[in-house]
Write an enzyme that holds these catalytic residues in place. Structure first.
Site, PDB file in Angstrom:
ATOM      1  N   LYS A 246      -7.712  51.329   8.682  1.00 16.00           N
ATOM      2  CA  LYS A 246      -5.965  51.067   8.759  1.00 16.00           C
ATOM      3  C   LYS A 246      -5.863  49.688   9.648  1.00 16.00           C
ATOM      4  O   LYS A 246      -6.378  49.376  10.385  1.00 16.00           O
ATOM      5  CB  LYS A 246      -5.473  52.253   9.628  1.00 16.00           C
ATOM      6  CG  LYS A 246      -3.914  52.174   9.744  1.00 16.00           C
ATOM      7  CD  LYS A 246      -3.349  53.588  10.227  1.00 16.00           C
ATOM      8  CE  LYS A 246      -1.934  53.357  10.243  1.00 16.00           C
ATOM      9  NZ  LYS A 246      -1.335  54.588  11.118  1.00 16.00           N
ATOM     10  N   GLU A 333       3.438  71.610  11.975  1.00 20.49           N
ATOM     11  CA  GLU A 333       4.610  72.051  12.623  1.00 20.49           C
ATOM     12  C   GLU A 333       4.740  73.600  12.819  1.00 20.49           C
ATOM     13  O   GLU A 333       5.398  74.065  13.799  1.00 20.49           O
ATOM     14  CB  GLU A 333       5.896  71.304  11.936  1.00 20.49           C
ATOM     15  CG  GLU A 333       5.951  69.995  11.731  1.00 20.49           C
ATOM     16  CD  GLU A 333       5.249  69.263  10.694  1.00 20.49           C
ATOM     17  OE1 GLU A 333       5.196  68.042  10.761  1.00 20.49           O
ATOM     18  OE2 GLU A 333       4.574  70.011   9.850  1.00 20.49           O
ATOM     19  N   ARG A 361      10.404  71.815   8.871  1.00 20.65           N
ATOM     20  CA  ARG A 361       9.230  72.520   8.132  1.00 20.65           C
ATOM     21  C   ARG A 361       8.876  73.599   8.828  1.00 20.65           C
ATOM     22  O   ARG A 361       8.023  74.236   8.266  1.00 20.65           O
ATOM     23  CB  ARG A 361       8.220  71.437   8.291  1.00 20.65           C
ATOM     24  CG  ARG A 361       8.482  70.345   7.477  1.00 20.65           C
ATOM     25  CD  ARG A 361       7.525  68.752   7.853  1.00 20.65           C
ATOM     26  NE  ARG A 361       6.008  69.057   7.420  1.00 20.65           N
ATOM     27  CZ  ARG A 361       5.532  68.733   6.322  1.00 20.65           C
ATOM     28  NH1 ARG A 361       6.360  68.193   5.430  1.00 20.65           N
ATOM     29  NH2 ARG A 361       4.167  69.023   6.399  1.00 20.65           N
TER      30      ARG A 361
END
Length: 589
Positions: A246, A333, A361
């Site tokens: 990244k 979640e 969610r």
């Protein structure tokens, strides 16, 4: 060699390029992204990490006939540049510009709209099943990160895909980080695979009936192209494990991957972040995080949970100090909410910090596992309200409405940083039911918010301004815009702040309404089903003779722009409010 990027408008333009030209193109794209994002802001690190991967995908596959689905979409800038949006890329995340995420309505190359994680495998598998039924022979590719693939939904899709003969390729973009570093047993497993410590025959992906290959270097363009060409014509689910870095190509972004996920404006040469002129103020997330740390230092029965947002929510402060009592459970979640319920039943005061858009969610868990059993979990809802450039997928405007429907649940919306601080303090000791505390993205307007702790009465309706003819009923930090809008008023309007949105004190509200000719309700959330709707119900139930005006977010998805531009669109900026207030009070505009 002449520049390659100007010759690329669509993926078909890649097909005639040599390997040397494609490798040169990768460098040019990295520089182009850095140049634009350094000025505009946006998601930097993820896109820099997938430059070669994206080129290889569009070089080998026949998009948009072959369907390419990006998980979350943080990493899709290269994809946008290669699919006809290079010339407008500098409008990324700006009002009326291109979205920061893939979006079906924006381009035929965006096979699926994304913004929340872990949806790519399900979507691509669905397309594969549908296309096969129609006799189509196109390929379907889901690119998913190592943090996203740990989510329950991704596992559900992999489990289903493994018993199909779908033309599906799952590309695992493994860089060991989402927004924050990945967590959990799967991270350890993938690390062992990358280090060659886990034998190929003991492969959990193979156990799901995928043909597994990898791990391979995600920055080796030639190797990527060869692998995709090998997989292109396979007629059963394939899994390619790709290892990337990244922030690849910008030294500071590689060295500090969390900060450079979305760094704001920075020097495109050195990578140094530009000074933020709001640094003298404190972000609401830090008010939460620093206050919680203070409370945890004195209260060893305080526990905190976040699903993959330790830095974004500022729970990191407590995690660093008390790693056993403040945890990141990854992009999970649903698990976070039910885990919080379980820990609460063990005798802890549990704060579950989660963005408003992500709490959606876990709606079933909110109802079934927490509220139905009246378990006193405290949900700290960050990014509540309009969030700006992330746009429609990330707006925190639905939580009042979707929480309003749940019995046993208390909803609080502090008006400022001090009230947020005191709310957290009060809840740690005096909480007997589930509670949601909502607060916005961005900076508090108060410099001196670290005041001594005091217990506060949530049910008290606070009179902020005294007037005689009309009243504004406001909840949350949007009251700052209300008071700015009323700087012309000398006594026509009263202003009341409702820290507690649910339950409402009906008798007190009826008594208030009977004093005024007009009531204006105001909230930084959707009007339908929100705070104003609850006031309307009280008016109707009690047959009160009063004019009601509801201000809030209209019944539509609010697209990306600055927060202030979104305020203006919704009529929630101070000038729009002032025009309305003047009209109500017959003051000439």
């Amino acid at each position: 060699m002449a520049a390659i990027l100007p010759t690329i408008q669509f993926p078909s333009d890649l097909k005639s390029k040599t390997m040397e030209e494609l490798e040169q193109l990768a460098g040019e794209i990295r520089r182009f992204i850095i140049d634009v994002v350094s000025v505009n802001g946006g998601h930097l690190g993820a896109s820099l990490g997938v430059v070669e991967l994206t080129i290889a995908l569009h070089y080998v596959f026949d998009t948009p006939i072959d369907k390419l689905v990006w998980d979350v979409g943080h990493q899709a800038y290269v994809h946008k540049i290669l699919t006809g949006r290079k010339e407008v890329f500098d409008s990324n995340r700006r009002k009326n510009g291109i979205s920061g995420f893939p979006k079906i309505s924006e381009s035929e190359y965006d096979a699926f709209g994304v913004g929340h994680s872990s949806t790519s495998v399900s979507a691509a598998l669905g397309m594969a099943i549908g296309d096969k039924l129609q006799g189509k022979n196109n390929q379907h590719i889901a690119v998913i990160g190592d943090a996203s693939i740990a989510s329950g939904m991704a596992f559900e899709a992999l489990n289903h895909a493994g018993v199909t003969n779908a033309r599906l390729i799952v590309v695992l973009n493994d860089n060991a980080i989402g927004i924050d570093p990945s967590v959990g047993a799967l991270k350890s497993y993938l690390m062992q695979v990358k280090q060659g410590k886990n034998p190929k025959e003991n492969n959990m992906i193979k156990s799901l009936n995928f043909d597994y290959s990898g791990p391979i270097d995600g920055h080796d363009l030639k190797m990527l192209i060869n692998e995709f060409q090998r997989l292109k014509n396979k007629n059963k689910p394939q899994f390619l494990h790709v290892v990337t870095t990244k922030g690849k190509g910008l030294k500071k972004a590689e060295e500090n991957q969390v900060l450079y996920h979305a760094p704001g404006k920075f020097d495109k040469i050195t990578g140094d972040l530009l000074q933020n002129n709001q640094q003298e103020f404190t972000k609401y997330q830090d008010v939460f995080g620093l206050t919680l740390l203070e409370l945890a230092q004195k209260n060893n029965k305080l526990f905190a949970i976040t699903p993959a947002m330790p830095t974004g929510s500022s729970l990191k402060y407590m995690m660093d100090a008390f790693p056993d009592r403040a945890i990141d459970v990854g992009i999970a979640e649903q698990h976070a909410v039910t885990l919080a319920a379980g820990i609460s039943l063990s005798g802890f005061t549990v704060f579950c910090t989660i963005y408003s858009t992500f709490l959606q969610r876990a709606y079933d868990q909110l109802i079934h596992d927490v509220a139905l059993q009246n378990i006193p979990v405290i949900f700290c809802i960050d990014r509540a309200g309009l969030v700006g450039e992330d746009g429609a997928t990330h707006q925190g405007i639905f939580d009042i409405a979707y929480l309003n429907a749940i019995p046993n649940l208390k909803i609080l919306a502090p008006k400022d940083a001090v009230e947020l601080r005191q709310t957290l303090y009060t809840l740690q000791d005096a909480n007997s039911q589930p509670v949601a505390v909502r607060y916005p993205r961005g900076y508090s307007s108060e410099k001196n918010w670290k005041v001594p702790f005091e217990t506060i009465d949530f049910s008290k309706i606070q009179k902020i301004k005294k007037g005689t003819e009309a009243a504004v009923f406001s909840t949350g930090t949007i009251i700052e815009n209300v008071l700015e809008a009323l700087n012309f008023d000398t006594g026509f309007f009263s202003v009341y702040h409702f820290l507690q949105i649910k339950p409402l004190n009906e008798k007190a509200i009826v008594d208030l309404i009977e004093r005024y000719q007009t009531i204006i309700t105001l909230e930084e959330g959707v009007i339908n089903g929100g705070f104003g709707s609850m006031i309307n119900q009280i008016v109707l139930k009690n047959k009160l003779k009063v004019t009601i005006i509801n201000l809030g977010v209209p019944d539509e998805f609010i697209e990306h722009a600055t927060v202030n531009e979104q305020f203006i669109y919704c009529g929630l900026d101070s000038l729009s409010m002032q025009n309305l207030f003047k009209k109500v009070s017959n003051v000439s505009i």
